[in-house]
Design a protein around this motif. Structure first.
Motif, PDB file in Angstrom:
ATOM      1  N   VAL A   1       0.828  -1.206   0.000  1.00 49.25           N
ATOM      2  CA  VAL A   1       0.000   0.000   0.000  1.00 49.25           C
ATOM      3  C   VAL A   1       0.860   1.252   0.000  1.00 49.25           C
ATOM      4  CG1 VAL A   1      -1.721   1.320   1.296  1.00 49.25           C
ATOM      5  CG2 VAL A   1      -1.937  -1.170   1.094  1.00 49.25           C
ATOM      6  N   GLU A   2       1.899   1.276   0.823  1.00 51.08           N
ATOM      7  CA  GLU A   2       2.706   2.490   0.907  1.00 51.08           C
ATOM      8  C   GLU A   2       3.480   2.735  -0.384  1.00 51.08           C
ATOM      9  OE1 GLU A   2       5.882   4.634   3.905  1.00 51.08           O
ATOM     10  OE2 GLU A   2       4.224   3.428   4.662  1.00 51.08           O
ATOM     11  N   GLU A   3       3.872   1.675  -1.075  1.00 48.28           N
ATOM     12  CA  GLU A   3       4.563   1.863  -2.355  1.00 48.28           C
ATOM     13  C   GLU A   3       3.651   2.566  -3.357  1.00 48.28           C
ATOM     14  OE1 GLU A   3       6.848  -0.704  -5.867  1.00 48.28           O
ATOM     15  OE2 GLU A   3       5.772  -1.740  -4.258  1.00 48.28           O
ATOM     16  N   PHE A   4       2.396   2.124  -3.439  1.00 52.20           N
ATOM     17  CA  PHE A   4       1.479   2.774  -4.375  1.00 52.20           C
ATOM     18  C   PHE A   4       1.118   4.180  -3.899  1.00 52.20           C
ATOM     19  CE2 PHE A   4      -2.724   3.817  -6.057  1.00 52.20           C
ATOM     20  CZ  PHE A   4      -2.475   3.682  -7.419  1.00 52.20           C
ATOM     21  N   LEU A   5       0.888   4.338  -2.597  1.00 52.68           N
ATOM     22  CA  LEU A   5       0.570   5.656  -2.056  1.00 52.68           C
ATOM     23  C   LEU A   5       1.690   6.644  -2.347  1.00 52.68           C
ATOM     24  CD1 LEU A   5      -1.194   7.539  -0.304  1.00 52.68           C
ATOM     25  CD2 LEU A   5      -0.059   6.574   1.711  1.00 52.68           C
ATOM     26  N   ASP A   6       2.929   6.190  -2.243  1.00 49.78           N
ATOM     27  CA  ASP A   6       4.064   7.067  -2.503  1.00 49.78           C
ATOM     28  C   ASP A   6       4.100   7.507  -3.963  1.00 49.78           C
ATOM     29  OD1 ASP A   6       6.489   8.366  -1.577  1.00 49.78           O
ATOM     30  OD2 ASP A   6       7.560   6.928  -2.823  1.00 49.78           O
ATOM     31  N   ILE A   7       3.767   6.600  -4.872  1.00 48.87           N
ATOM     32  CA  ILE A   7       3.704   6.959  -6.288  1.00 48.87           C
ATOM     33  C   ILE A   7       2.688   8.074  -6.501  1.00 48.87           C
ATOM     34  CG2 ILE A   7       3.027   6.143  -8.584  1.00 48.87           C
ATOM     35  CD1 ILE A   7       4.072   3.372  -7.766  1.00 48.87           C
ATOM     36  N   VAL A   8       1.506   7.905  -5.926  1.00 50.37           N
ATOM     37  CA  VAL A   8       0.435   8.876  -6.143  1.00 50.37           C
ATOM     38  C   VAL A   8       0.762  10.214  -5.483  1.00 50.37           C
ATOM     39  CG1 VAL A   8      -2.017   9.328  -5.843  1.00 50.37           C
ATOM     40  CG2 VAL A   8      -1.247   7.010  -6.328  1.00 50.37           C
ATOM     41  N   LEU A   9       1.329  10.182  -4.279  1.00 53.77           N
ATOM     42  CA  LEU A   9       1.686  11.430  -3.606  1.00 53.77           C
ATOM     43  C   LEU A   9       2.722  12.224  -4.398  1.00 53.77           C
ATOM     44  CD1 LEU A   9       1.838  10.334   0.147  1.00 53.77           C
ATOM     45  CD2 LEU A   9       0.197  11.911  -0.888  1.00 53.77           C
ATOM     46  N   SER A  10       3.575  11.533  -5.148  1.00 55.97           N
ATOM     47  CA  SER A  10       4.574  12.237  -5.953  1.00 55.97           C
ATOM     48  C   SER A  10       3.947  12.973  -7.129  1.00 55.97           C
ATOM     49  CB  SER A  10       5.628  11.249  -6.466  1.00 55.97           C
ATOM     50  OG  SER A  10       5.094  10.394  -7.462  1.00 55.97           O
ATOM     51  N   LEU A  11       2.664  12.712  -7.402  1.00 54.15           N
ATOM     52  CA  LEU A  11       1.962  13.341  -8.524  1.00 54.15           C
ATOM     53  C   LEU A  11       0.871  14.299  -8.064  1.00 54.15           C
ATOM     54  CD1 LEU A  11       1.467  10.112 -10.698  1.00 54.15           C
ATOM     55  CD2 LEU A  11       3.349  11.754 -10.837  1.00 54.15           C
ATOM     56  N   ASP A  12       0.844  14.635  -6.765  1.00 52.71           N
ATOM     57  CA  ASP A  12      -0.323  15.337  -6.232  1.00 52.71           C
ATOM     58  C   ASP A  12      -0.431  16.797  -6.657  1.00 52.71           C
ATOM     59  OD1 ASP A  12       1.637  16.492  -4.686  1.00 52.71           O
ATOM     60  OD2 ASP A  12       0.760  15.954  -2.750  1.00 52.71           O
ATOM     61  N   THR A  13       0.538  17.311  -7.410  1.00 55.97           N
ATOM     62  CA  THR A  13       0.400  18.668  -7.947  1.00 55.97           C
ATOM     63  C   THR A  13      -0.147  18.668  -9.375  1.00 55.97           C
ATOM     64  OG1 THR A  13       2.698  18.665  -8.723  1.00 55.97           O
ATOM     65  CG2 THR A  13       2.276  19.550  -6.520  1.00 55.97           C
ATOM     66  N   LEU A  14      -0.360  17.491  -9.955  1.00 57.87           N
ATOM     67  CA  LEU A  14      -0.845  17.413 -11.334  1.00 57.87           C
ATOM     68  C   LEU A  14      -2.371  17.479 -11.363  1.00 57.87           C
ATOM     69  CD1 LEU A  14       1.587  14.770 -12.866  1.00 57.87           C
ATOM     70  CD2 LEU A  14       1.699  17.266 -12.987  1.00 57.87           C
ATOM     71  N   VAL A  15      -2.876  18.600 -10.894  1.00 56.85           N
ATOM     72  CA  VAL A  15      -4.310  18.877 -10.899  1.00 56.85           C
ATOM     73  C   VAL A  15      -4.514  20.262 -11.507  1.00 56.85           C
ATOM     74  CG1 VAL A  15      -4.848  17.410  -8.915  1.00 56.85           C
ATOM     75  CG2 VAL A  15      -4.192  19.804  -8.542  1.00 56.85           C
ATOM     76  N   ASP A  16      -5.756  20.578 -11.806  1.00 56.24           N
ATOM     77  CA  ASP A  16      -6.111  21.876 -12.380  1.00 56.24           C
ATOM     78  C   ASP A  16      -6.611  22.777 -11.262  1.00 56.24           C
ATOM     79  OD1 ASP A  16      -7.163  24.057 -13.659  1.00 56.24           O
ATOM     80  OD2 ASP A  16      -8.422  22.929 -15.047  1.00 56.24           O
ATOM     81  N   PRO A  17      -5.815  23.749 -10.805  1.00 54.47           N
ATOM     82  CA  PRO A  17      -6.242  24.562  -9.659  1.00 54.47           C
ATOM     83  C   PRO A  17      -7.453  25.437  -9.948  1.00 54.47           C
ATOM     84  CG  PRO A  17      -4.240  25.458 -10.637  1.00 54.47           C
ATOM     85  CD  PRO A  17      -4.481  24.133 -11.302  1.00 54.47           C
ATOM     86  N   TYR A  18      -7.794  25.618 -11.223  1.00 56.14           N
ATOM     87  CA  TYR A  18      -8.959  26.430 -11.579  1.00 56.14           C
ATOM     88  C   TYR A  18     -10.236  25.598 -11.707  1.00 56.14           C
ATOM     89  CZ  TYR A  18      -5.599  30.129 -12.546  1.00 56.14           C
ATOM     90  OH  TYR A  18      -4.603  31.075 -12.424  1.00 56.14           O
ATOM     91  N   LEU A  19     -10.102  24.276 -11.738  1.00 54.16           N
ATOM     92  CA  LEU A  19     -11.262  23.416 -11.956  1.00 54.16           C
ATOM     93  C   LEU A  19     -12.304  23.497 -10.843  1.00 54.16           C
ATOM     94  CD1 LEU A  19     -12.699  21.227 -13.604  1.00 54.16           C
ATOM     95  CD2 LEU A  19     -11.247  19.526 -12.479  1.00 54.16           C
ATOM     96  N   PRO A  20     -11.928  23.449  -9.562  1.00 59.67           N
ATOM     97  CA  PRO A  20     -12.965  23.483  -8.519  1.00 59.67           C
ATOM     98  C   PRO A  20     -13.844  24.727  -8.581  1.00 59.67           C
ATOM     99  CG  PRO A  20     -10.876  22.767  -7.590  1.00 59.67           C
ATOM    100  CD  PRO A  20     -10.583  23.244  -8.978  1.00 59.67           C
ATOM    101  N   LEU A  21     -13.245  25.896  -8.830  1.00 56.31           N
ATOM    102  CA  LEU A  21     -14.049  27.117  -8.871  1.00 56.31           C
ATOM    103  C   LEU A  21     -14.958  27.125 -10.094  1.00 56.31           C
ATOM    104  CD1 LEU A  21     -14.746  29.756  -7.520  1.00 56.31           C
ATOM    105  CD2 LEU A  21     -12.878  30.851  -8.782  1.00 56.31           C
ATOM    106  N   ARG A  22     -14.466  26.611 -11.234  1.00 59.73           N
ATOM    107  CA  ARG A  22     -15.330  26.516 -12.416  1.00 59.73           C
ATOM    108  C   ARG A  22     -16.531  25.635 -12.126  1.00 59.73           C
ATOM    109  NH1 ARG A  22     -10.526  25.636 -15.351  1.00 59.73           N
ATOM    110  NH2 ARG A  22     -11.113  23.467 -15.737  1.00 59.73           N
ATOM    111  N   GLU A  23     -16.291  24.510 -11.488  1.00 53.56           N
ATOM    112  CA  GLU A  23     -17.389  23.593 -11.199  1.00 53.56           C
ATOM    113  C   GLU A  23     -18.314  24.142 -10.120  1.00 53.56           C
ATOM    114  OE1 GLU A  23     -15.755  19.772 -10.391  1.00 53.56           O
ATOM    115  OE2 GLU A  23     -15.505  19.343 -12.523  1.00 53.56           O
TER     116      GLU A  23
END
Length: 471
Positions: free
Chosen positions: A151-173
């Motif tokens: 679990v921690e191996e996969f969690l670590d992979i995902v946490l390393s990508l946690d900035t790959l989101v659209d910061p403008y998306l929540p307000l648009r929605e």
């Protein structure tokens, strides 16, 4: 106001006095709950992003060690910690002086007002403390079922990508909920997926069928995590963890987008409230020393406390409605609106182009403004967009870095693409500019390379002379 019973009487009194002064000045916030902790415990809470109920990860332990070493060696100190929640939770350091506690409380009420009223925080989960606890329960359950290493191996992979989101998306929605895809999976769907995943006693031998990509009409997108959560070939528990990390990433995103505004607003009001009657005359000089330390700005460093405070003071001096500015802007839009020649020469030039630095030509004030905007745009992060999926071939993902004059660090970019490949299980490429040359950063079968686009074929192939770096 809700106060913990163990808060010392003197601090309870100061909290009541400061809250009354803040509300009289026009600030409005959820109830604030103060906790008093030892400095090492505050560092522990800070390492978890302000949420002591969060799931376990070695990354949080590493951050705690960094904060503790900074404190022990006198390099850094956390005076306060406040989280966006209803009620708002704030942590005071037990070893702070009474003056410092007064400053921190006034600062916290400024943050609490900003959290409640700034439009970029409107879509955020106001019960995130409870949600973080729920996330932790789910992840610990997966650890019990599947083992910590898995679990921690996969969690670590995902946490390393946690900035790959659209910061403008929540307000648009939030503004147009019927027109865009939801940032968060619906409660019923999330519960169903979690129940399905938790019902597993072992890892399934056969992977689930891959979701159909269809025509992918909603590409391009900056929400890389959202795309992966929908279409990557993942087990149920993996998809649930990815959605957990994505939900938390969107919760934290407005803080990156408003760092200057948020800290500036809190600093503006702690200064206004304390010097408006909360401090005794004997405390003014000590306050000035503490305040100036927090808002100092060495050359080359954009201190958000300093820049934000100066922006609000300038806005007030020019007749702007401070509360309206606080409500509708983020760092980029406020800087774009307020920074003119006068502000740039007085505030930005001493920081970005101090005298005596040997510049051949002094930058124009517009260049200083542009440099500031470049540093704070997209929350200070590279702007990465997922543009296409090769539906006819291997299913390769194509991402694009929107270059702003600053090259990516190739090693870090390759490491990020390798983590995406581990989730996507197919090749990944990123188009960017390196040393003023259009380039591909490619990842295939766990190996990375950099290829000049000029001279490579349309599909991204390259001759040996085009291959510039291989990891």
């Amino acid at each position: 106001m809700r106060l913990k019973s163990e808060l010392p009487p003197e601090l309870k009194y100061q909290a009541v006095v400061t809250e009354a002064a803040a509300r009289e000045a026009g600030l409005d916030f959820f109830d604030v709950v103060f906790e008093v902790l030892d400095a090492s415990d505050v560092n522990g809470v800070a390492a978890y992003g302000g949420f002591p109920v969060r799931y376990p990860s070695w990354r949080f332990g590493m951050e705690y060690e960094r904060l503790e070493k900074g404190r022990e060696w006198g390099l850094s100190k956390i005076y306060e910690l406040v989280i966006n929640n209803d009620p708002t939770y704030a942590y005071l350091v037990r070893s702070n002086s009474l003056l410092e506690q007064k400053l921190v409380m006034a600062h916290v009420y400024g943050h609490a007002d900003f959290f409640r009223h700034n439009v970029w925080f409107a879509p955020t989960n106001r019960k995130m403390l409870d949600t973080m606890g729920e996330h932790a329960v789910r992840i610990r359950r997966y650890i019990d079922l599947l083992g910590q290493e898995t679990v921690e191996e996969f969690l670590d992979i995902v946490l390393s990508l946690d900035t790959l989101v659209d910061p403008y998306l929540p307000l648009r929605e939030h503004s147009h909920p019927a027109e865009t895809r939801s940032v968060h999976t619906s409660a019923s769907e999330r519960a169903r997926r979690a129940l399905d995943a938790l019902s597993l006693s072992t890892v399934p031998e056969e992977p689930p069928p891959e979701p159909s990509l269809g025509s992918r009409a909603d590409l391009p997108t900056y929400d890389v995590l959202g795309f992966l959560s929908e279409f990557a070939p993942l087990d149920g528990w993996q998809r649930d963890i990815l959605e957990i990390v994505r939900a938390e990433a969107y919760y934290f995103a407005p803080q990156r987008m408003t760092k200057i505004m948020n800290e500036g607003w809190a600093s503006f009001w702690h200064s206004r409230l304390l010097t408006g009657g909360i401090l005794d005359d004997s405390e003014i000089l000590d306050f000035a020393d503490c305040h100036s330390g927090a808002t100092s700005c060495p050359p080359g460093q954009l201190n958000p406390y300093k820049i934000g405070l100066e922006l609000y003071r300038y806005a007030e001096a020019t007749g702007e409605d401070l509360f309206q500015l606080r409500r509708v802007h983020n760092d980029v839009s406020l800087t774009h609106k307020l920074v003119d020649e006068s502000f740039a020469e007085r505030v930005l030039r001493p920081i970005l182009a101090p005298a005596g630095q040997g510049q051949e030509e002094e930058p124009d004030w517009r260049e200083l403004k542009a440099a500031t905007l470049r540093n704070i745009s997209w929350g200070g992060l590279p702007q990465i967009e997922l543009q296409a999926v090769d539906l006819e071939g291997e299913g390769e993902l194509t991402l694009v870095h929107h270059h702003d004059g600053r090259d990516l660090k190739v090693g870090a970019a390759q490491a990020t693409l390798l983590q995406i490949e581990r989730i996507w299980k197919r090749p990944v490429r990123l188009r960017t500019t390196l040393d003023e040359r259009d380039s591909w950063i490619l990842v295939r079968d766990g190996a990375g390379s950099v290829v000049d686009i000029q001279g490579s074929d349309e599909a991204g192939g390259a001759s040996d002379e085009n291959l510039r770096n291989t990891a």
